[in-house]
Design a protein around this motif. Structure first.
Motif, PDB file in Angstrom:
ATOM      1  N   ALA A 255     -42.003  53.426   5.281  1.00  0.00           N
ATOM      2  CA  ALA A 255     -42.780  54.660   5.455  1.00  0.00           C
ATOM      3  C   ALA A 255     -44.032  54.619   4.602  1.00  0.00           C
ATOM      4  CB  ALA A 255     -41.921  55.863   5.071  1.00  0.00           C
ATOM      5  N   SER A 256     -45.123  55.155   5.160  1.00  0.00           N
ATOM      6  CA  SER A 256     -46.392  55.191   4.434  1.00  0.00           C
ATOM      7  C   SER A 256     -46.392  56.328   3.425  1.00  0.00           C
ATOM      8  CB  SER A 256     -47.549  55.390   5.416  1.00  0.00           C
ATOM      9  OG  SER A 256     -47.463  56.667   6.025  1.00  0.00           O
ATOM     10  N   ALA A 257     -47.387  56.308   2.545  1.00  0.00           N
ATOM     11  CA  ALA A 257     -47.511  57.382   1.552  1.00  0.00           C
ATOM     12  C   ALA A 257     -47.700  58.730   2.226  1.00  0.00           C
ATOM     13  CB  ALA A 257     -48.685  57.081   0.615  1.00  0.00           C
TER      14      ALA A 257
ATOM     15  N   SER B  77     -43.493  58.754  -4.202  1.00  0.00           N
ATOM     16  CA  SER B  77     -44.921  59.055  -4.099  1.00  0.00           C
ATOM     17  C   SER B  77     -45.736  58.310  -5.154  1.00  0.00           C
ATOM     18  CB  SER B  77     -45.165  60.557  -4.243  1.00  0.00           C
ATOM     19  OG  SER B  77     -44.746  61.025  -5.521  1.00  0.00           O
ATOM     20  N   ASP B  78     -45.054  57.694  -6.121  1.00  0.00           N
ATOM     21  CA  ASP B  78     -45.723  56.915  -7.160  1.00  0.00           C
ATOM     22  C   ASP B  78     -45.563  55.433  -6.844  1.00  0.00           C
ATOM     23  OD1 ASP B  78     -45.482  55.311  -9.859  1.00  0.00           O
ATOM     24  OD2 ASP B  78     -46.659  57.116 -10.329  1.00  0.00           O
ATOM     25  N   ASP B  79     -46.647  54.714  -6.680  1.00  0.00           N
ATOM     26  CA  ASP B  79     -46.590  53.319  -6.221  1.00  0.00           C
ATOM     27  C   ASP B  79     -45.762  52.439  -7.153  1.00  0.00           C
ATOM     28  OD1 ASP B  79     -48.141  53.947  -4.064  1.00  0.00           O
ATOM     29  OD2 ASP B  79     -50.036  53.296  -4.957  1.00  0.00           O
ATOM     30  N   GLN B  80     -45.947  52.609  -8.469  1.00  0.00           N
ATOM     31  CA  GLN B  80     -45.218  51.754  -9.408  1.00  0.00           C
ATOM     32  C   GLN B  80     -43.724  52.083  -9.417  1.00  0.00           C
ATOM     33  OE1 GLN B  80     -47.103  52.050 -13.243  1.00  0.00           O
ATOM     34  NE2 GLN B  80     -48.902  50.857 -12.621  1.00  0.00           N
TER      35      GLN B  80
ATOM     36  N   ASP C 205     -37.595  50.053  -5.076  1.00  0.00           N
ATOM     37  CA  ASP C 205     -37.321  49.140  -3.965  1.00  0.00           C
ATOM     38  C   ASP C 205     -36.643  47.859  -4.461  1.00  0.00           C
ATOM     39  OD1 ASP C 205     -38.374  50.914  -2.176  1.00  0.00           O
ATOM     40  OD2 ASP C 205     -40.329  49.940  -2.007  1.00  0.00           O
ATOM     41  N   GLN C 206     -36.958  47.470  -5.706  1.00  0.00           N
ATOM     42  CA  GLN C 206     -36.378  46.225  -6.250  1.00  0.00           C
ATOM     43  C   GLN C 206     -35.003  46.442  -6.879  1.00  0.00           C
ATOM     44  OE1 GLN C 206     -38.885  44.268  -9.101  1.00  0.00           O
ATOM     45  NE2 GLN C 206     -37.510  42.521  -9.363  1.00  0.00           N
TER      46      GLN C 206
END
Length: 375
Positions: free
Chosen positions: A17-19, A58-61, A67-68
């Protein structure tokens, strides 16, 4: 951590899913489970889950680490925190949903405000719609008070800044909730959201800054308008507030029917009666149009229901050049009162034409009846 739900499942999203998808999903679910809206017993819990999932994804980091490692990331502490939900930037989204703001941003209550639009219904004659007209109409509308020039204060005085809200027009009311401290922004109760206090009101407008007036407006109706057409007169609506621009006036047209003509688009239709003799032998007849009377040649043998087109005798095209046509329908009128001499002439005509007269047809029907009944 084993009992924690997957954040993507919480927001009903796929992992790719995109931001923008994350933000849309959060807004939808936050609105659905917000405790002020949803009174279900588990609404608060689900709302917290949605907020926690959104803060991470919502936070990329944080999303990359999640995800990891998922919920097992030793350095993340997702959803951690100690004492209630922190709305942070997310509260702006919630405020936007329920109160129509933009993240709770303040609006200047003293900023110029555009006046409301007005609508006026005007009834015109059939030919006025075709050829256009100019006229004056009178409408009631709100205008800026000439005495106080719109500020609502008595001449010689001026509005004072509200000491309660310091001119913002809003008050912040703090409230402790199970998921944190929430600050609600409401109109100031002292100045009713205006940001100013008028101690001495204008005697003409009673402090409103506006007055009701009857305004005469010159209107130009273009040729070719039709039923339901809407004309916009810029700046002739309600007066603006605090120096703001006036609204617009929208005039909706109603067109009266005509006793002889009908209209379909840019074409005009009418119906002309012909006698049996005119239709059979042909004739030149006079046809009324919207502007004049013209001669129309009716060829011999014209049948009832035939249409003749008068090119360019219709309605001027509202957007473009030229005019529509006039369509003339002819109807053969059968005489209802005949003298015996006229009847005899028609019988003679029918006989010579090989037609059956009424009497002859009647005898045929009598013979059919006898045959059917066996008489």
């Amino acid at each position: 951590m084993a009992d924690k739900k997957d954040y993507y499942d919480v927001l009903e999203l796929q992992k790719n899913a995109s931001a923008d998808d994350v933000k849309k999903a959060y807004r939808k679910l936050a609105r659905q489970y917000h405790p002020d809206v949803n009174k279900a017993a588990d609404a608060e819990t689900k709302f917290k889950e949605v907020k926690e999932a959104y803060d991470v994804l919502s936070d990329d980091q944080q999303r990359a680490r999640y995800d990891q490692f998922g919920h097992q990331d030793p350095n993340a502490g997702f959803g951690g925190g100690g004492g209630g939900a922190d709305f942070g930037g997310g509260f702006g989204d919630i405020f936007d949903m329920f109160f129509g703001g933009n993240g709770g941003g303040r609006r200047d209550p003293n900023a110029p405000q555009r006046g409301n639009d007005l609508q006026y219904t005007m009834t015109i004659e059939f030919k006025e719609a075709v050829f256009g007209k100019e006229t004056d109409i009178t409408i009631p509308r709100t205008e800026t008070c000439d005495t106080c020039h719109g500020n609502g204060a008595k001449p010689g005085t001026k509005p004072e800044t509200c000491t309660t809200c310091r001119g913002s027009g809003q008050q912040d009311v703090a409230q402790n909730t199970p998921f944190g401290r929430i600050v609600n922004r409401r109109p100031c109760t002292t100045c009713s959201g205006r940001g100013t206090i008028i101690k001495e009101r204008c005697g003409t407008c009673s402090g409103s800054g506006q007055v009701k007036k009857q305004r005469k407006i010159h209107v130009k109706i273009p040729a070719g308008v039709d039923e339901g057409a809407q004309l916009r007169v810029t700046g002739e609506g309600e007066g603006g507030v605090r120096g703001g621009p006036s609204g617009d006036l929208y005039i909706v047209l109603r067109v009266k029917s005509h006793e002889f003509f009908e209209r379909e688009g840019d074409d005009i239709f009418c119906e002309i009666p012909l006698t049996f003799t005119q239709a059979a032998l042909g004739d030149e007849i006079e046809i009324p149009t919207l502007t004049e009377k013209i001669k129309l040649k009716v060829p011999a043998g014209t049948q009832t229901g035939t249409y003749f087109r008068l090119k360019g005798k219709g309605v001027p095209k509202l957007r473009g050049y030229g005019q529509g046509d006039q369509q003339v329908k002819v109807t053969i009128v059968t005489p209802t009162q005949l003298s015996e001499d006229q009847r005899e002439l028609l019988r003679d005509f029918a006989s010579k034409s090989g037609e059956s007269t009424h009497e002859h047809s009647k005898s045929i029907f009598e013979r059919m009846k006898r045959a059917i009944l066996g008489d």
